[in-house]
Design an enzyme around this catalytic site. Structure first.
Site, mmCIF file in Angstrom:
data_model
loop_
_atom_site.group_PDB
_atom_site.id
_atom_site.type_symbol
_atom_site.label_atom_id
_atom_site.label_comp_id
_atom_site.label_asym_id
_atom_site.label_seq_id
_atom_site.Cartn_x
_atom_site.Cartn_y
_atom_site.Cartn_z
ATOM 1 N N GLU A 1 0.696 -0.983 0.215
ATOM 2 C CA GLU A 1 -0.092 -0.218 0.420
ATOM 3 C C GLU A 1 1.168 0.981 0.563
ATOM 4 O OE1 GLU A 1 -3.883 -0.753 2.278
ATOM 5 O OE2 GLU A 1 -2.225 -1.151 3.219
ATOM 6 N N GLU B 1 -4.061 -9.599 3.857
ATOM 7 C CA GLU B 1 -4.209 -9.347 5.521
ATOM 8 C C GLU B 1 -6.249 -10.194 5.538
ATOM 9 O OE1 GLU B 1 -2.520 -5.225 3.614
ATOM 10 O OE2 GLU B 1 -2.971 -7.090 3.216
#
Length: 265
Positions: free
Chosen positions: A124, A144
């Site tokens: 990210e 995640e």
């Protein structure tokens, strides 16, 4: 470009980052090799410190990782030991998402030089950059959901914009990890280089960027980030500022002079 090692007072005392400054760029190396550059609260605070300096004195930012155990590592993600202890209010505070938004909004371009693991929060962080260069051993993705959480620091919307909805869902919902070659094929990275050539390639790109007019770069980046409904007004306003700049007159006159005298003096 070869940078002489420099560090101003703005970057003193950093423990998770190694910073090398040049007149027109700052190279920030994420440096927590023992935990594969996991992004912890200290690194977040230190990256905010970098952002504050680049907001005061705009320069191109190059982000890179380290070698760990003979393998390249950009950032393996958020620090799981810290992440396990976070609760609702921590999530609502947007600890990582706020930082990555600030990096994306820096006045001048950001280059991410990606080698090895760039996963979770590390991926990210890379998505927040304006340019991403990689190596064949790059492994980039979002694990995640396998840890019982979601990619909440930009991947749910930046990744879709970068690679399209089908692949973004494959990465976010099915845990697909892209190799360097796969990332290049979908243009998530724009170049692949041997690990030893990755930083020189990032500096070569920075050379191309810094050859442009700094104010034109800042206004172009700002206009690019503006929502669709802000155009064309924001473009016209930005162009109006540039039309009055000394750099515009000087650079255009230099272009005309070169055209009239192509061999130079």
């Amino acid at each position: 470009m070869t940078e002489p090692p420099q560090q101003t007072a703005a970057f003193e005392g950093l423990t998770t980052l190694r910073v090398t400054e040049g007149a027109d760029r700052v190279h920030v190396q994420l440096h927590r090799p023992a935990v594969r550059n996991a992004i912890d609260a200290v690194m977040v605070a230190e990256l905010h410190q970098v952002c504050a300096e680049l907001e005061r004195h705009p320069r191109v930012l190059i982000l890179s990782g380290t070698e760990s155990g003979g393998k390249g590592v950009f950032a393996s993600g958020a620090d799981i030991a810290e992440l396990r202890e976070r609760r609702r209010d921590d999530a609502l505070a947007g600890i990582n998402s706020g930082l990555f938004a600030r990096i994306a909004a820096l006045p001048l371009p950001v280059i991410a030089a990606l080698d090895g693991f760039a996963q979770g929060g590390g991926a990210e962080l890379a998505y927040a950059a304006d340019f991403r260069l990689g190596t064949p051993r790059l492994k980039i993705g979002q694990p995640e959901a396998g840890l019982g959480i979601m990619a909440a620091a930009g991947a749910t919307w930046r990744l879709k914009e970068l690679v399209g909805e089908p692949l973004a869902k494959d990465m976010l919902l099915a845990g697909r990890i892209l190799s360097g070659e796969e990332a290049l094929a979908v243009r998530l990275v724009t170049e692949l280089h041997h690990p030893a050539r990755l930083l020189p390639a990032a500096h070569a790109l920075a050379d191309r960027i810094t050859a442009q007019d700094p104010l034109a770069l800042r206004l172009t980046k700002a206009a690019f980030r503006a929502p669709r409904e802000a155009h064309p007004l924001i473009d016209n306003l930005a162009q109006g500022i540039l039309f009055e700049s000394e750099a515009k007159s000087e650079r255009m006159q230099a272009f005309l002079d070169r055209r009239e005298n192509p061999r130079g003096p």
